[in-house]
Design a protein around this motif. Structure first.
Motif, PDB file in Angstrom:
ATOM      1  N   ASN A 164      -9.193   5.237  49.378  1.00  0.00           N
ATOM      2  CA  ASN A 164     -10.584   5.641  49.226  1.00  0.00           C
ATOM      3  C   ASN A 164     -11.454   4.448  48.812  1.00  0.00           C
ATOM      4  OD1 ASN A 164     -12.823   7.336  48.880  1.00  0.00           O
ATOM      5  ND2 ASN A 164     -12.317   7.667  46.737  1.00  0.00           N
ATOM      6  N   VAL A 165     -10.912   3.653  47.888  1.00  0.00           N
ATOM      7  CA  VAL A 165     -11.660   2.478  47.417  1.00  0.00           C
ATOM      8  C   VAL A 165     -11.833   1.475  48.562  1.00  0.00           C
ATOM      9  CG1 VAL A 165     -11.579   0.496  45.843  1.00  0.00           C
ATOM     10  CG2 VAL A 165     -10.883   2.749  45.038  1.00  0.00           C
ATOM     11  N   ALA A 214     -11.759   1.926  51.724  1.00  0.00           N
ATOM     12  CA  ALA A 214     -12.566   2.402  52.842  1.00  0.00           C
ATOM     13  C   ALA A 214     -14.050   2.402  52.510  1.00  0.00           C
ATOM     14  CB  ALA A 214     -12.126   3.807  53.238  1.00  0.00           C
ATOM     15  N   ASN A 215     -14.367   2.611  51.243  1.00  0.00           N
ATOM     16  CA  ASN A 215     -15.779   2.827  50.929  1.00  0.00           C
ATOM     17  C   ASN A 215     -16.434   1.785  50.041  1.00  0.00           C
ATOM     18  OD1 ASN A 215     -16.090   5.430  52.304  1.00  0.00           O
ATOM     19  ND2 ASN A 215     -14.519   6.057  50.860  1.00  0.00           N
ATOM     20  N   ASP A 216     -15.718   1.310  49.058  1.00  0.00           N
ATOM     21  CA  ASP A 216     -16.349   0.328  48.170  1.00  0.00           C
ATOM     22  C   ASP A 216     -15.289  -0.649  47.670  1.00  0.00           C
ATOM     23  OD1 ASP A 216     -18.085  -0.996  46.602  1.00  0.00           O
ATOM     24  OD2 ASP A 216     -18.651   0.691  45.325  1.00  0.00           O
ATOM     25  N   MET A 230     -15.226  -3.016  44.402  1.00  0.00           N
ATOM     26  CA  MET A 230     -15.141  -2.548  43.017  1.00  0.00           C
ATOM     27  C   MET A 230     -13.770  -2.897  42.424  1.00  0.00           C
ATOM     28  SD  MET A 230     -15.135   1.592  43.339  1.00  0.00           S
ATOM     29  CE  MET A 230     -15.478   1.809  41.620  1.00  0.00           C
TER      30      MET A 230
END
Lengths: 1091, 116
Positions: A326-327, A329-331, A334
């Protein structure tokens, strides 16, 4: 509502599976109580009633939500709501913790109360207390709901506070306890002690922080500015939650509870997920101090590497990888660079930056995990892993590109090469794509982006040998993908589960993605290293001489290469690409092997679904390739002949097929005839010399009613023959005319035979006649010259051709006109709109051609008008009038200078006015067509409309009436008509004066009807009126203002809104701004929200 | 991250317009509150974006003369003239390709990974 019991009964009915009473009515009654001043009291009663079900308790919590959103004018009310929520939450949590299993359904009410408290948390902390409030009781901030929760929950059941106090929210002792708990501090030790008490306490705390942060994320996403809350979260809640999560993730609690097995509650992962989402959202807001998640990530990474098939069947690994996925793929940023570097080593066993100090032991864990997934055939999990890894790789795609190809980094070249080697190995994951592995599928994007980044690097930054590096890498990529996209893999997928359409589609998407990748790579590899390789691969040796064993696998290879080569070559004009022509000539077996692939696929007997799908794929690839080769075939007659012969053989085999799998053969037939058509179009010159008679012969036999080919095949073949005849111009118009007559006679004879047949026209026979008429239409289309195509022979003899077709010595037009009249005159056909359509297409075929272009279907204006007037009374107007309108529109455009106003009036009356009341006025489609026809005439020959008697007598009154229509199509057409009438650049001075005097008379009514229509219309139709209003304002500013001032009060009584609207409208420029002014007026008048 | 909000651009599609009209009618009739209509539209934004991303098989390619292009606020705008739009549907269909000739096409392309 008289009693609480009555309310409880209603709630139970509302939530019951089959409510006996009207649910809407119950909802309305309950909503009324929820919103009333008794709402809080009701909620307290519902939440405290021991005998009430959990549904009732949930409704109580929901009532508190309603009250929070509606009745919080004073601090006292707010505090009542706040304390009620807290007291009920603690009590319900206590009940839940006493027996989690039997009280599981209570969680829904608990979660609602938590959500209410999160709203209270946001409200308190976001409210600015600018002035000093004398009321010391007012709570100006709420530091940390988790601390409050822990403090109160610890008190629950203790001796200090009696148990029954938790049901009395107004108890002063309870009030004091609540006041103390709001901003109390809870030390780390106490936090640990609390969550260590029981797993339930731990989970409730995690759930509470998760709900708060999820609500805050939702609230922020609605563009509410809650900066102060974010600061508060950062200072307190974040710290508590991070401590809580780390206690869980580092398995500290497991040690406390003596849990030896590796296990974690799902709440931990859900909470972590929610916090990552929240922090990702806030870190892009400059006003919020960034919150680090590094410790959590590090702990998650360590936890992941402890997961194994022995400890937890890699369950935790899967959860952690899902969070990391999830990290990435999207941000991705961070996660800090250092952490990402660690991940890189785990994933790939190599680091881009350094080859020293790399702990490759963790990669062994990854290999173990992959091995576990492969061994246990856990395809979905393997897919998730592939997505996670490739998303990770995409983060550093540009960096990889720079290190590989540019001189910007002084990186060790060998490290980059090693790195690429690992990536290539991963792409070449040794299993079937889509079915068993997803690495190759996902890596397509990576390689495409890498190629893109490389192409975009500035020349001065490139390494001297970058071209060679690029060629080496990307050729390997292509070589990996060729076997991956092989239909052999598709066969495996279908054989695994023929019903799983999604897997088949996924594989097709994969093949399409590889096509796009190849097109990207072409800009790096060029023809030399890509097209040549593919052409050579297909055509360097004779595939027909292969031994039987393994033959099919070679055909699949040829198909894969042809699939890619076609995509590359279809964008090239082969006849003007000497390089490609040369390569094709150097590979003598290229055309032969493609034809062989085609033949093999045609011969495949459809014995199963797998075969039918593969057959279609193979025919498509080979036939498309043959079509693409058309440019090459123009200079290779032997190959051209071979191709034509093979394609016709294929067509023959399809038409001979009458099995149950006819649909498969129908698809194949369509593909073949389309290829034949492409070849005839491109190679018309070559075919016109020797093959024309052959084509006519084939066409003749396929035209016969006994031939089992589709209508599409017949008409496409008619078009194909037309292409060849169109090119046959060198011997003058007579010879070409003879061929045209031959074709037309052939078709007409067959139609005549059918029409003269004494047998009643059956359905099939009708279809056949329609098909033959379509052949004439398509043949006529083929005889229209392409705009870009210039035939010297035709130009030289243009005058002769022109005169020839003007005189029409073979009487083509007359014969066809007679045929059309026979069709339109017959009640069997004239009630069927398909026949009217094709007749109109034939009659209007040459109407768009320039005057000097010769064509055998150039009918005169009077011919066409006579047909229309003669048959308009007999055709089925509701379905066929559109085709007459289409013909009339083309006629007016073509003969606009020859039309008189009287003729226009006469035709308008005969075709529209006569049928208006009975038919057109009742059918929005016909109405739209009629108005659009008037608009077209207004555009092409405005004087015809402006001077027409029909304008004041019919068009204007009807178009005024139609302005407030409910029908979208009518509104669009009628507003367009008025806009065109008012604002038309084609007007002469006389036309302009004519229009102005007309509007001066009709203006007031026009404005009234427009505004009335606008007021009553739907939001989606508002824009249709914008241009008309703008046109009125621009052309008649003074008058329109007066008209509006007079009309608006009659529509609705809102003078202030109208005044504001008129004032704004007259200072607004531009369509969008005017649209906004109109929308605002409409919203204010209708009191609807602005979405 | 798990995108909290979605673009509202599909509200201007035919289906979006119809939904907005239906919601307006429900509000006018007093059958729902405006806030519920907003929630419905937010859900619509989400579902359309996700469905178009995950459930569609078609591919659309455009070939033509690029007349104007611009990039502002993470949104690309292209105006393509005299273009050929090819819509490729289900690859299993023999006649799956549809070609549409368009005089002027406006493409508005938003970042699919960005929320709002």
């Amino acid at each position: 509502m008289s009693s609480i019991e009555e309310v409880v009964n209603l709630i139970e009915t509302l939530y019951s599976a089959n409510p006996a009473i009207d649910v809407n009515q119950i909802q309305q009654n309950l909503q009324a109580i929820q919103k009333s001043n008794d709402g809080i009291h009701l909620a307290n009663q519902l939440l405290t009633g021991a005998s009430y079900s959990n549904n009732v308790k949930y409704f109580g919590a929901l009532t508190l939500t309603v009250q929070l959103n509606l009745n919080v004018e004073s601090f006292e009310t707010f505090w009542r709501l706040f304390s009620s929520n807290l007291v009920h939450l603690i009590r319900l949590c206590g009940i839940y913790a006493s027996d989690t299993r039997s009280n599981a359904s209570l969680m829904i009410a608990i979660k609602k109360l938590m959500s209410n408290l999160s709203l209270i948390f946001i409200t308190i902390n976001e409210t600015e207390h600018v002035t000093e409030d004398n009321n010391t009781q007012v709570i100006k901030q709420w530091n940390n709901p988790i601390n409050t929760f822990i403090h109160l929950f610890s008190e629950y059941g203790s001796k200090q506070v009696l148990a029954n106090n938790w049901t009395n929210v107004d108890d002063p002792m309870m009030a004091q306890l609540l006041q103390q708990s709001i901003n109390c501090d809870v030390s780390y030790d106490n936090l640990l002690k609390f969550v260590a008490t029981s797993q339930t306490f731990n989970e409730l705390t995690l759930t509470f922080t998760e709900i708060i942060i999820e609500d805050l994320t939702k609230y922020q996403s609605k563009k509410h500015n809650v900066t102060r809350v974010h600061e508060m979260v950062h200072e307190r809640l974040y710290i508590s939650t991070m401590a809580l999560l780390n206690i869980n993730i580092t398995l500290e609690l497991n040690h406390i509870h003596n849990i030896t097995k590796l296990q974690l509650s799902d709440s931990v992962f859900k909470c972590t997920y929610a916090w990552i989402n929240y922090i990702s959202m806030t870190r892009h807001m400059s006003s919020v101090t960034s919150m680090s998640l590094s410790e959590i990530f590090q702990n998650l990474m360590n936890l992941m590497c402890q997961s194994s098939d022995q400890t937890d069947n890699f369950y935790i690994a899967e959860k952690v990888l899902s969070i990391f996925g999830n990290v990435f793929a999207n941000d991705p940023t961070m996660m800090s660079f250092d952490l990402r570097q660690q991940i890189e080593v785990i994933f790939l066993g190599i680091s881009r930056t350094s080859n020293t100090n790399v702990d490759t032991s963790k990669n062994a864990w990854m290999l173990q995990y992959m091995n576990y997934l492969v061994t246990n055939e856990m395809t979905e999990e393997l897919k998730e892993l592939a997505i996670c890894i490739v998303d990770y790789l995409q983060i550093s795609n540009l960096d990889v590109c720079n290190k590989l190809f540019s001189s910007v980094h002084s990186n060790d070249y060998n490290i980059s090469q090693e790195y690429i080697k690992v990536l290539l190995q991963m792409t070449n994951f040794p299993l079937t794509p889509v079915l068993q592995e997803f690495f190759s599928v996902r890596m397509v994007d990576f390689w495409a982006d890498l190629a893109d980044s490389y192409v975009n690097l500035p020349n001065e930054a490139l390494l001297p040998n970058s071209t060679q590096i690029g060629i080496d890498i990307f050729q390997q990529v292509i070589n990996i993908y060729l076997p991956k996209i092989s239909l052999q893999n598709k066969q495996k997928i279908i054989e695994e589960d023929a019903q799983d359409e999604s897997a088949i589609h996924e594989f097709d998407d994969f093949r399409s993605a590889v096509i796009e990748l190849s097109q990207n790579l072409w800009s790096i590899l060029g023809n030399e290293h890509l097209t040549n390789m593919l052409v050579g691969g297909i055509g360097s040796s004779d595939a027909s001489t292969l031994p039987e064993d393994g033959k099919m696998s070679v055909y699949y290879q040829i198909e894969a290469m042809s699939f890619i080569a076609d995509a590359l070559m279809s964008d090239m004009n082969l006849s003007e690409s000497p390089w490609i022509l040369n390569i094709l000539r150097k590979n003598p077996y290229f055309v032969r092997n493609i034809l062989l692939l085609f033949q093999i696929s045609i011969q495949m007997a459809v014995t199963s679904k797998a075969v039918s799908i593969l057959k279609i794929n193979m025919v498509r690839s080979s036939s498309k390739m043959i079509g693409t080769l058309a440019g090459y075939l123009t200079s290779n007659e032997a190959d051209l002949s071979q191709c034509i012969q093979t394609l016709f053989q294929g067509l023959e085999s399809c038409s001979a097929e009458l099995s149950a799998n006819k649909d498969v053969y129908d698809k194949v037939e369509i593909m073949i005839i389309k290829t034949i058509s492409i070849i005839c179009d491109t190679c018309r010159q070559q075919l016109s010399v020797q093959y024309l008679d052959h084509f006519i012969g084939v066409f003749s036999s396929l035209l016969q009613p006994t031939a089992t080919v589709s209508g599409f095949t017949r008409s496409t073949l008619a078009k194909s023959v037309g292409y060849i005849i169109e090119c046959r111009v060198q011997n003058g118009p007579e010879e070409q005319g003879k061929y045209i007559v031959q074709i037309l006679d052939m078709i007409e004879d067959l139609i005549d035979q059918c029409l003269d047949s004494p047998v009643n026209i059956q359905h099939e026979r009708k279809d056949y006649i329609l098909n033959l008429l379509n052949c004439i239409s398509e043949f006529g289309s083929a005889m229209i010259h392409d705009e870009d195509y210039e035939s010297t022979a035709l130009i030289q003899m243009l005058q002769q051709y022109h005169e020839f077709w003007q005189n029409d010595p073979f009487q083509c037009r007359v014969k066809l006109l007679n045929l059309i009249e026979r069709i339109l005159g017959s009640p069997v056909f004239n009630k069927d709109s398909s026949f009217v359509e094709v007749c109109c297409l034939i009659l209007g075929k040459a109407l768009t051609l320039p005057d000097d272009d010769p064509h055998f279907l150039r009918y005169s204006m009077s011919d066409i008008i006579n047909v229309m007037l003669k048959y308009v009374q007999v055709i089925e107007l509701s379905t066929s009038l559109p085709y007459f309108i289409y013909l009339l529109e083309r006629l007016v455009i073509q003969f606009k200078t020859q039309f008189s106003v009287e003729e226009f009036d006469y035709l308008f009356n005969e075709l529209f006015i006569k049928y208006y009341n009975a038919l057109i006025g009742r059918d929005p489609d016909l109405l739209q067509m009629m108005i659009n026809f008037v608009i077209t005439v207004l555009d092409k020959a405005p004087h015809l409309v402006l001077n027409s008697k029909c304008l004041p007598g019919f068009i204007i009154p009807q178009c005024l009436k139609l302005l407030p229509s409910n029908e979208k199509f009518t509104i669009v057409a009628v507003t367009k008509f008025w806009t065109k009438l008012i604002n038309n650049r084609k007007y002469s001075q006389a036309d302009l004066a004519n229009m102005q005097s007309l509007i001066m008379v009709q203006g007031q009514e026009l404005v009234y009807q427009t505004m009335y229509g606008l007021y009553h219309t739907q939001r989606s139709d508002l824009n249709s009126y914008t241009d008309l209003i703008r046109g009125l304002v621009a052309k008649f500013p003074m008058e329109t203002k007066e008209w509006l001032i007079s009309a608006l009060p009659q529509i609705c009584d809102k003078p202030t809104i109208h005044e504001k609207f008129v004032n704004r409208l007259f200072v607004t420029r531009g369509s969008r701004a005017a649209g906004n002014v109109i929308l605002t007026w409409w919203l204010e008048c209708t009191a609807l929200p602005s979405y | 991250m798990a995108v909290p909000g979605y673009y509202e651009l599909y509200r201007r599609s035919t289906i979006g317009n119809s939904l907005v009209d239906a919601l307006d009618t429900l509000i006018s009739d007093g059958r729902i509150e405006a806030s519920l209509a907003m929630r419905v539209l937010e859900t619509f934004d989400k579902v359309v974006a996700e469905t178009l991303k995950e459930k569609t098989q078609s591919k659309l390619s455009v070939k033509g003369n690029l007349d104007t292009y611009g990039f502002c606020d993470d949104v690309w705008t292209f105006i393509v003239k005299k273009c050929k739009v090819t819509v490729e549907g289900n690859p299993e269909e023999a006649d799956s390709q549809t070609i549409i000739n368009v005089d002027k096409l406006r493409i508005v392309a938003c970042n699919s990974k960005k929320s709002e």
